[in-house]
Design a protein around this motif. Structure first.
Motif, PDB file in Angstrom:
ATOM      1  N   SER A 164      -6.212  34.028  46.924  1.00  0.00           N
ATOM      2  CA  SER A 164      -5.166  33.225  46.291  1.00  0.00           C
ATOM      3  C   SER A 164      -3.850  33.988  46.368  1.00  0.00           C
ATOM      4  CB  SER A 164      -5.515  32.908  44.832  1.00  0.00           C
ATOM      5  OG  SER A 164      -5.445  34.082  44.034  1.00  0.00           O
ATOM      6  N   PHE A 165      -2.751  33.241  46.469  1.00  0.00           N
ATOM      7  CA  PHE A 165      -1.436  33.860  46.595  1.00  0.00           C
ATOM      8  C   PHE A 165      -0.514  33.292  45.532  1.00  0.00           C
ATOM      9  CE2 PHE A 165       2.907  33.931  48.383  1.00  0.00           C
ATOM     10  CZ  PHE A 165       3.045  35.287  48.622  1.00  0.00           C
TER      11      PHE A 165
ATOM     12  N   GLU B 112       4.870  36.134  42.115  1.00  0.00           N
ATOM     13  CA  GLU B 112       4.637  37.572  42.234  1.00  0.00           C
ATOM     14  C   GLU B 112       4.502  38.011  43.686  1.00  0.00           C
ATOM     15  OE1 GLU B 112       1.194  38.372  39.933  1.00  0.00           O
ATOM     16  OE2 GLU B 112       2.108  37.754  38.034  1.00  0.00           O
ATOM     17  N   GLU B 113       4.249  37.051  44.591  1.00  0.00           N
ATOM     18  CA  GLU B 113       4.060  37.323  46.021  1.00  0.00           C
ATOM     19  C   GLU B 113       2.959  38.355  46.234  1.00  0.00           C
ATOM     20  OE1 GLU B 113       7.770  38.138  47.926  1.00  0.00           O
ATOM     21  OE2 GLU B 113       8.706  36.287  47.230  1.00  0.00           O
ATOM     22  N   LYS B 114       1.798  38.059  45.617  1.00  0.00           N
ATOM     23  CA  LYS B 114       0.645  38.951  45.729  1.00  0.00           C
ATOM     24  C   LYS B 114      -0.608  38.143  46.055  1.00  0.00           C
ATOM     25  CE  LYS B 114       2.249  42.492  42.467  1.00  0.00           C
ATOM     26  NZ  LYS B 114       1.957  43.196  41.190  1.00  0.00           N
ATOM     27  N   PHE B 115      -1.516  38.757  46.856  1.00  0.00           N
ATOM     28  CA  PHE B 115      -2.808  38.173  47.155  1.00  0.00           C
ATOM     29  C   PHE B 115      -3.856  38.726  46.192  1.00  0.00           C
ATOM     30  CE2 PHE B 115      -0.730  37.457  51.235  1.00  0.00           C
ATOM     31  CZ  PHE B 115      -1.191  36.191  51.577  1.00  0.00           C
ATOM     32  N   VAL B 116      -4.763  37.848  45.751  1.00  0.00           N
ATOM     33  CA  VAL B 116      -5.866  38.239  44.867  1.00  0.00           C
ATOM     34  C   VAL B 116      -7.136  37.576  45.389  1.00  0.00           C
ATOM     35  CG1 VAL B 116      -6.816  38.100  42.532  1.00  0.00           C
ATOM     36  CG2 VAL B 116      -4.368  38.485  42.856  1.00  0.00           C
ATOM     37  N   GLU B 117      -8.255  38.316  45.370  1.00  0.00           N
ATOM     38  CA  GLU B 117      -9.524  37.736  45.775  1.00  0.00           C
ATOM     39  C   GLU B 117     -10.094  36.878  44.641  1.00  0.00           C
ATOM     40  OE1 GLU B 117     -12.346  40.470  47.369  1.00  0.00           O
ATOM     41  OE2 GLU B 117     -10.869  41.507  48.624  1.00  0.00           O
ATOM     42  N   VAL B 118     -10.513  35.659  44.999  1.00  0.00           N
ATOM     43  CA  VAL B 118     -11.097  34.726  44.037  1.00  0.00           C
ATOM     44  C   VAL B 118     -12.618  34.798  44.164  1.00  0.00           C
ATOM     45  CG1 VAL B 118     -11.283  32.313  43.324  1.00  0.00           C
ATOM     46  CG2 VAL B 118      -9.112  33.199  44.216  1.00  0.00           C
TER      47      VAL B 118
END
Length: 312
Positions: free
Chosen positions: A188-189, A193-199
């Motif tokens: 997810s982006f 915040e312009e950050k990637f996170v694993e869902v």
């Protein structure tokens, strides 16, 4: 706001876009209301409510129509050598047309923004895209990343992307990829915040065996939920995240689901657009199956495509 103006405001926000375009010519006070940014947001909220209250329908899908009666819609991915819809958000549609031309349009108001050409040309490397709204800056944004050699470029992202079009859900963009350990992940982006996170994916052995470790795994929206599936198994088997905040997944089998019709908007190809002519519009048709699951969802709005930021 006096009583009469408030009454007009409440009536106008319940009209569809085509009626509002005609209403702009009625009087200056109506024109002022319709152009007001707060009214545009209020009308957008009302449009989403109208969609949800329309019983018997599934999602409002969006696809490209080449000719009257002919729908061009690949259920999953369309090659970069063709015109394709990259995404849709709040009535705005991002289209990558022939000759590497990037356009953002509002099919309801027939506005088009000519965006600077992508930083690399089609065929130079794998690309991924996303379109969404950033509430922090009150901007609509296009995300573009690309692969050159062994590396993906967008702020040094340490993932390899499998899906190219970002799926907008819950205000976040989502892709399928795999990380440095070659484990398949859902990303997810956050546009602010312009950050990637694993869902987290479904914690289920059957899911991991049938879906979770296959390159044909894709993400989409279905009935206002994020869903994941394998292309070969649609529409027989789809995993749906019923509770996004708690990451609660459920499997929907075809025979268990209530049959609903999708309302599909067919956008004509963006060629030689002239704002004063009907060269760009959308028509509607019915789809009684999930063959268009890969197309983005759509809602009519007054949002202008000229409110846009490009992140590359």
């Amino acid at each position: 706001m006096d009583h009469l103006v408030e009454m007009h405001y409440q009536i106008l926000k319940r009209l569809n876009v085509s009626d509002l375009i005609r209403c702009k010519s009625v009087c200056k006070s109506w024109l002022s209301i319709i152009y007001d940014p707060q009214f545009i947001k209020s009308h957008l909220t009302q449009s989403y409510l109208n969609d949800r209250d329309n019983d018997g329908l599934g999602d409002r899908r969006l696809a490209i129509s080449l000719f009257p009666g002919y729908l061009k819609a690949n259920p999953f991915e369309i090659g970069f050598n063709e015109s394709r819809i990259l995404g849709s958000c709040d009535g705005l549609v991002c289209v990558l047309a022939y000759c590497n031309k990037l356009r953002v349009l509002n099919p309801s108001t027939r506005e088009v923004k000519r965006v600077a050409n992508p930083i690399i040309c089609i065929g130079d490397g794998a690309m991924y895209w996303g379109v969404g709204y950033d509430p922090y800056t009150d901007d609509y944004k296009i995300i573009q990343g690309f692969k050159s050699g062994e590396n993906y470029y967008w702020r040094e992202v340490n993932y390899t992307f499998i899906s190219s079009n970002g799926v907008l859900y819950n205000g976040l963009l989502h892709w399928v990829g795999y990380n440095s350990t070659e484990k398949f992940v859902t990303l997810s982006f956050n546009l602010s915040e312009e950050k990637f996170v694993e869902v987290p994916q479904p914690n289920d052995e059957e899911y991991q065996f049938r879906v979770g470790q296959h390159e044909s795994m894709r993400l989409r929206n279905m009935e206002e939920c994020l869903c994941v599936f394998r292309q070969e198994l649609v529409p027989r088997e789809i995993w749906v995240m019923k509770d996004y905040n708690n990451r609660c997944w459920e499997i929907f089998l075809e025979y268990e689901r209530e049959k609903k019709s999708d309302d599909v908007h067919c956008v004509k190809l963006l060629t030689n657009y002239v704002s004063s002519r009907w060269s760009l519009c959308h028509d509607m048709l019915w789809c009684d199956n999930r063959k268009l699951l890969g197309t983005p969802t759509f809602v009519e709005s007054l949002v202008s495509p000229h409110l846009l930021v490009i992140l590359a």
